[in-house]
Write an enzyme that holds these catalytic residues in place. Sequence first.
Site, PDB file in Angstrom:
ATOM      1  N   ASN A 103       7.601  -5.602  -1.269  1.00 39.23           N
ATOM      2  CA  ASN A 103       7.591  -4.996  -0.538  1.00 39.23           C
ATOM      3  C   ASN A 103       6.406  -4.621   0.548  1.00 39.23           C
ATOM      4  OD1 ASN A 103       7.634  -2.494   1.541  1.00 39.23           O
ATOM      5  ND2 ASN A 103       8.559  -1.002  -0.283  1.00 39.23           N
TER       6      ASN A 103
ATOM      7  N   ASP B  60       1.061 -15.185   7.093  1.00 36.93           N
ATOM      8  CA  ASP B  60       1.128 -16.748   6.720  1.00 36.93           C
ATOM      9  C   ASP B  60       0.441 -17.256   5.004  1.00 36.93           C
ATOM     10  OD1 ASP B  60       0.698 -17.137   9.219  1.00 36.93           O
ATOM     11  OD2 ASP B  60      -1.493 -16.886   9.117  1.00 36.93           O
TER      12      ASP B  60
ATOM     13  N   HIS C 158       4.522  -4.024   8.995  1.00 38.42           N
ATOM     14  CA  HIS C 158       4.063  -4.128  10.600  1.00 38.42           C
ATOM     15  C   HIS C 158       2.997  -4.396  11.466  1.00 38.42           C
ATOM     16  CE1 HIS C 158       7.473  -1.621   9.174  1.00 38.42           C
ATOM     17  NE2 HIS C 158       6.432  -0.872   9.199  1.00 38.42           N
TER      18      HIS C 158
ATOM     19  N   ARG D  66       5.607  10.755  -3.006  1.00 36.61           N
ATOM     20  CA  ARG D  66       5.169  10.421  -1.031  1.00 36.61           C
ATOM     21  C   ARG D  66       6.197  11.057  -0.145  1.00 36.61           C
ATOM     22  NH1 ARG D  66       4.640   4.574   1.177  1.00 36.61           N
ATOM     23  NH2 ARG D  66       4.443   5.062   3.184  1.00 36.61           N
TER      24      ARG D  66
ATOM     25  N   TYR E 295      11.492   8.756   1.087  1.00 40.62           N
ATOM     26  CA  TYR E 295      11.477   7.730  -0.208  1.00 40.62           C
ATOM     27  C   TYR E 295      12.059   7.870  -1.110  1.00 40.62           C
ATOM     28  CZ  TYR E 295       7.811   5.787   3.674  1.00 40.62           C
ATOM     29  OH  TYR E 295       7.273   4.906   4.657  1.00 40.62           O
TER      30      TYR E 295
ATOM     31  N   ARG F  70      13.705   4.419  12.036  1.00 42.85           N
ATOM     32  CA  ARG F  70      12.796   4.919  12.305  1.00 42.85           C
ATOM     33  C   ARG F  70      11.433   5.210  13.398  1.00 42.85           C
ATOM     34  NH1 ARG F  70       9.538   5.047   6.268  1.00 42.85           N
ATOM     35  NH2 ARG F  70       8.346   6.532   7.780  1.00 42.85           N
TER      36      ARG F  70
ATOM     37  N   ARG G 271       8.020   0.345  13.712  1.00 45.32           N
ATOM     38  CA  ARG G 271       8.084  -0.080  12.597  1.00 45.32           C
ATOM     39  C   ARG G 271       9.803  -0.930  12.103  1.00 45.32           C
ATOM     40  NH1 ARG G 271       6.145   3.418   7.903  1.00 45.32           N
ATOM     41  NH2 ARG G 271       4.916   5.758   9.088  1.00 45.32           N
TER      42      ARG G 271
ATOM     43  N   HIS H 241      12.587  -2.562   1.302  1.00 42.51           N
ATOM     44  CA  HIS H 241      11.894  -1.413   1.901  1.00 42.51           C
ATOM     45  C   HIS H 241      12.771   0.027   1.769  1.00 42.51           C
ATOM     46  CE1 HIS H 241       8.994  -3.674   5.252  1.00 42.51           C
ATOM     47  NE2 HIS H 241      10.358  -3.959   4.978  1.00 42.51           N
ATOM     48  N   LEU H 242      12.796   0.573   1.101  1.00 40.67           N
ATOM     49  CA  LEU H 242      12.848   1.529   0.159  1.00 40.67           C
ATOM     50  C   LEU H 242      14.046   2.432   2.134  1.00 40.67           C
ATOM     51  CD1 LEU H 242       9.909   2.781  -2.152  1.00 40.67           C
ATOM     52  CD2 LEU H 242      12.616   2.618  -2.556  1.00 40.67           C
ATOM     53  N   SER H 243      12.968   2.701   2.677  1.00 36.62           N
ATOM     54  CA  SER H 243      13.690   3.287   4.459  1.00 36.62           C
ATOM     55  C   SER H 243      14.376   2.571   5.160  1.00 36.62           C
ATOM     56  CB  SER H 243      12.737   4.083   4.437  1.00 36.62           C
ATOM     57  OG  SER H 243      11.216   3.250   5.690  1.00 36.62           O
TER      58      SER H 243
ATOM     59  N   GLU I 105      11.643  -9.551   1.285  1.00 40.50           N
ATOM     60  CA  GLU I 105      11.439  -8.143   1.298  1.00 40.50           C
ATOM     61  C   GLU I 105      12.207  -6.776   1.679  1.00 40.50           C
ATOM     62  OE1 GLU I 105       9.130  -8.833   5.381  1.00 40.50           O
ATOM     63  OE2 GLU I 105       9.820  -7.294   5.896  1.00 40.50           O
TER      64      GLU I 105
ATOM     65  N   ALA J 147       3.460  -0.839   4.972  1.00 41.79           N
ATOM     66  CA  ALA J 147       2.856  -0.654   6.639  1.00 41.79           C
ATOM     67  C   ALA J 147       2.273  -1.635   7.104  1.00 41.79           C
ATOM     68  CB  ALA J 147       1.470   0.299   6.192  1.00 41.79           C
TER      69      ALA J 147
ATOM     70  N   PRO K  89       0.590  -0.891   0.379  1.00 44.02           N
ATOM     71  CA  PRO K  89       0.295   0.147   0.210  1.00 44.02           C
ATOM     72  C   PRO K  89       0.712   1.234   0.280  1.00 44.02           C
ATOM     73  CG  PRO K  89      -0.327  -1.221   2.074  1.00 44.02           C
ATOM     74  CD  PRO K  89       0.113  -2.076   1.064  1.00 44.02           C
ATOM     75  N   ASN K  90       0.467   2.304  -0.734  1.00 46.42           N
ATOM     76  CA  ASN K  90       0.557   3.655  -0.728  1.00 46.42           C
ATOM     77  C   ASN K  90       2.354   4.005  -2.057  1.00 46.42           C
ATOM     78  OD1 ASN K  90      -1.290   4.625   0.651  1.00 46.42           O
ATOM     79  ND2 ASN K  90       0.148   3.716   2.456  1.00 46.42           N
TER      80      ASN K  90
HETATM   81  C1  DQA Z   1       8.345   1.164   3.449  1.00 42.90           C
HETATM   82  C2  DQA Z   1       8.256   1.342   4.916  1.00 42.90           C
HETATM   83  C3  DQA Z   1       7.292   0.692   5.935  1.00 42.90           C
HETATM   84  O1  DQA Z   1       7.202   1.083   7.190  1.00 42.90           O
HETATM   85  C4  DQA Z   1       5.764   1.319   4.759  1.00 42.90           C
HETATM   86  O2  DQA Z   1       4.816   1.150   6.204  1.00 42.90           O
HETATM   87  C5  DQA Z   1       5.529   1.826   3.849  1.00 42.90           C
HETATM   88  C6  DQA Z   1       7.241   1.782   2.898  1.00 42.90           C
HETATM   89  C7  DQA Z   1       9.608   1.396   2.112  1.00 42.90           C
HETATM   90  O3  DQA Z   1       9.966   0.960   1.960  1.00 42.90           O
HETATM   91  O4  DQA Z   1      10.302   1.893   3.293  1.00 42.90           O
HETATM   92  O5  DQA Z   1       4.947   1.982   2.997  1.00 42.90           O
HETATM   93  O6  DQA Z   1       7.675  -0.383   3.426  1.00 42.90           O
END
Ligand code: DQA
Length: 169
Positions: free
Chosen positions: A90, A103, A96, A31, A36, A123, A127, A116-118, A114, A93, A23-24
């Site tokens: 990725n 599952d 977490h 964003r 990011y 953080r 997270r 993550h950009l950040s 897995e 959110a 998501p997002n």
């Molecule tokens: C994220 C880190 C997550 O905590 C956050 O909710 C995201 C992006 C990242 O790629 O850094 O949406 O997965």
Amino acid sequence: MKKKTKPQSKSPKLLRILVIHGPNLNLLGSREPDIYGKITLAQINQILKAEVSKLDVPVQLSFFQSNHEGELVDKIGQVRHNKYEGILINPAAYTHTSVVLRDALSACGIPAVEVHLSNIYSREEFRHHSLTAPACVGQVSGFREASYVLGLHGLINELQKRMQPRDVM
Ligand code: DQA
């Protein structure tokens, strides 16, 4: 007389990898650019495509983004049927919060990495914990778009390792 057989040059198996964005991540580019970066999701996908074109193993990437937990779960549930060998994800959110995604990754029967950009560990505290990472073979966090590239290489390495014939005891 014995018939001569040509040595078989076996072409390497095509690795089909599904790249899943949670998501997002469709909002990347606008964003929270300080966290990011300014890169868009389409650009990340393009970087990954360019990366696999440089490899000497054939890799085919497919991309999927959803803001909906159930859609992500359904997509993961179909990976075997759709003949994917690995998942680069990725979970955003849902990392977490989502027992259901964890599952699904545990049940899907193929390895996932897995990304993550950040750096989720530098953080907010909520997270710092990933529910999904234990269902994956590894995690890369904090290198912006390079996390995807590093994760992709890790996944390909894992898939190749799994294709090697096992040592006979
Ligand atoms: C994220 C880190 C997550 O905590 C956050 O909710 C995201 C992006 C990242 O790629 O850094 O949406 O997965």
